[in-house]
Write a protein that holds these residues in place. Structure first.
Motif, PDB file in Angstrom:
ATOM      1  N   GLU A  90     -18.008  -0.849 -25.054  1.00  0.00           N
ATOM      2  CA  GLU A  90     -18.617  -1.804 -24.124  1.00  0.00           C
ATOM      3  C   GLU A  90     -19.642  -2.694 -24.828  1.00  0.00           C
ATOM      4  O   GLU A  90     -19.706  -3.900 -24.570  1.00  0.00           O
ATOM      5  N   ASN A  93     -17.814  -5.452 -26.666  1.00  0.00           N
ATOM      6  CA  ASN A  93     -17.314  -6.429 -25.691  1.00  0.00           C
ATOM      7  C   ASN A  93     -18.441  -7.310 -25.164  1.00  0.00           C
ATOM      8  O   ASN A  93     -18.272  -8.523 -25.011  1.00  0.00           O
ATOM      9  N   ASN A  94     -19.585  -6.711 -24.897  1.00  0.00           N
ATOM     10  CA  ASN A  94     -20.717  -7.474 -24.372  1.00  0.00           C
ATOM     11  C   ASN A  94     -21.172  -8.558 -25.337  1.00  0.00           C
ATOM     12  O   ASN A  94     -21.424  -9.695 -24.925  1.00  0.00           O
ATOM     13  N   ILE A  95     -21.281  -8.224 -26.622  1.00  0.00           N
ATOM     14  CA  ILE A  95     -21.754  -9.225 -27.597  1.00  0.00           C
ATOM     15  C   ILE A  95     -20.722 -10.339 -27.765  1.00  0.00           C
ATOM     16  O   ILE A  95     -21.074 -11.508 -27.904  1.00  0.00           O
ATOM     17  N   ASN A  97     -18.507 -11.334 -25.423  1.00  0.00           N
ATOM     18  CA  ASN A  97     -18.511 -12.131 -24.195  1.00  0.00           C
ATOM     19  C   ASN A  97     -19.767 -12.977 -24.051  1.00  0.00           C
ATOM     20  O   ASN A  97     -19.744 -14.020 -23.396  1.00  0.00           O
ATOM     21  N   THR A  98     -20.867 -12.545 -24.655  1.00  0.00           N
ATOM     22  CA  THR A  98     -22.120 -13.295 -24.577  1.00  0.00           C
ATOM     23  C   THR A  98     -22.213 -14.366 -25.656  1.00  0.00           C
ATOM     24  O   THR A  98     -22.431 -15.544 -25.374  1.00  0.00           O
ATOM     25  N   ASP A  99     -22.039 -13.962 -26.919  1.00  0.00           N
ATOM     26  CA  ASP A  99     -22.244 -14.872 -28.053  1.00  0.00           C
ATOM     27  C   ASP A  99     -21.007 -15.690 -28.422  1.00  0.00           C
ATOM     28  O   ASP A  99     -21.128 -16.693 -29.133  1.00  0.00           O
ATOM     29  N   LYS A 101     -18.322 -16.609 -26.101  1.00  0.00           N
ATOM     30  CA  LYS A 101     -17.594 -16.860 -24.849  1.00  0.00           C
ATOM     31  C   LYS A 101     -16.497 -17.899 -25.105  1.00  0.00           C
ATOM     32  O   LYS A 101     -16.729 -18.920 -25.741  1.00  0.00           O
ATOM     33  N   GLY A 139     -22.895  -2.871 -31.003  1.00  0.00           N
ATOM     34  CA  GLY A 139     -22.873  -4.296 -30.695  1.00  0.00           C
ATOM     35  C   GLY A 139     -23.699  -5.140 -31.648  1.00  0.00           C
ATOM     36  O   GLY A 139     -23.879  -6.334 -31.401  1.00  0.00           O
TER      37      GLY A 139
END
Length: 147
Positions: A90, A93-95, A97-99, A101, A139
């Motif tokens: 997760e 995936n978060n990094i 989707n954030t950095d 996109k 991440g």
């Protein structure tokens, strides 16, 4: 930590430049046993001797490539395997989707060296610069290079 990973990668890359293909009969039994016990259904198995290390390339399933390096005692030094996006932690995936996109992920690999796990991938975009990215399981971006 980042310097240690880069140093280890550089040492391994340098040490693995003298590869020689070998048949499984030339692989020490301790290494062959460790491999066949862990991957009894491996297919397309190919062995190489690289300096003091043994590298095996193989497949599991129809589209999952692996490379594993063993030392002379049968200890796994490094395991590099293709994975799917659904297998990313997760935090990774978060990094992304954030950095990053809007980027697509290609050539995704999980690389395990002892207790360190990193994820190496290509990030592609139609409208922006493409990148080669290495991220740890928490991440943290360890390497970001323009592709």
């Amino acid at each position: 930590m980042k310097k240690q990973i880069l140093f280890l990668a550089a040492c391994m890359a340098y040490g693995f430049t003298q590869a020689q293909d070998i048949v499984s009969g030339q692989v020490p039994s301790v290494i062959l046993n460790a491999f066949t016990t862990t991957y009894p259904k491996a297919s397309d198995v190919e062995w190489e001797k690289e300096m003091k290390f043994y590298k095996v390339e193989f497949e599991t399933g129809w589209n999952r490539d692996h490379e594993i390096w063993y030392d002379e005692t049968g200890e796994m030094i490094k395991h590099q395997e293709d994975i799917s996006v659904g297998e990313l932690p997760e935090a990774v995936n978060n990094i992304i989707n954030t950095d990053f996109k809007g980027y697509g992920i290609d050539d995704l690999e999980r690389i395990t060296s002892k207790d360190q796990v990193v994820y190496k991938m290509e990030l592609n975009s139609l409208l922006q610069q493409d990148y080669d990215l290495v991220v740890d399981a928490k991440g943290n971006i360890l390497s970001k290079m323009v592709d």
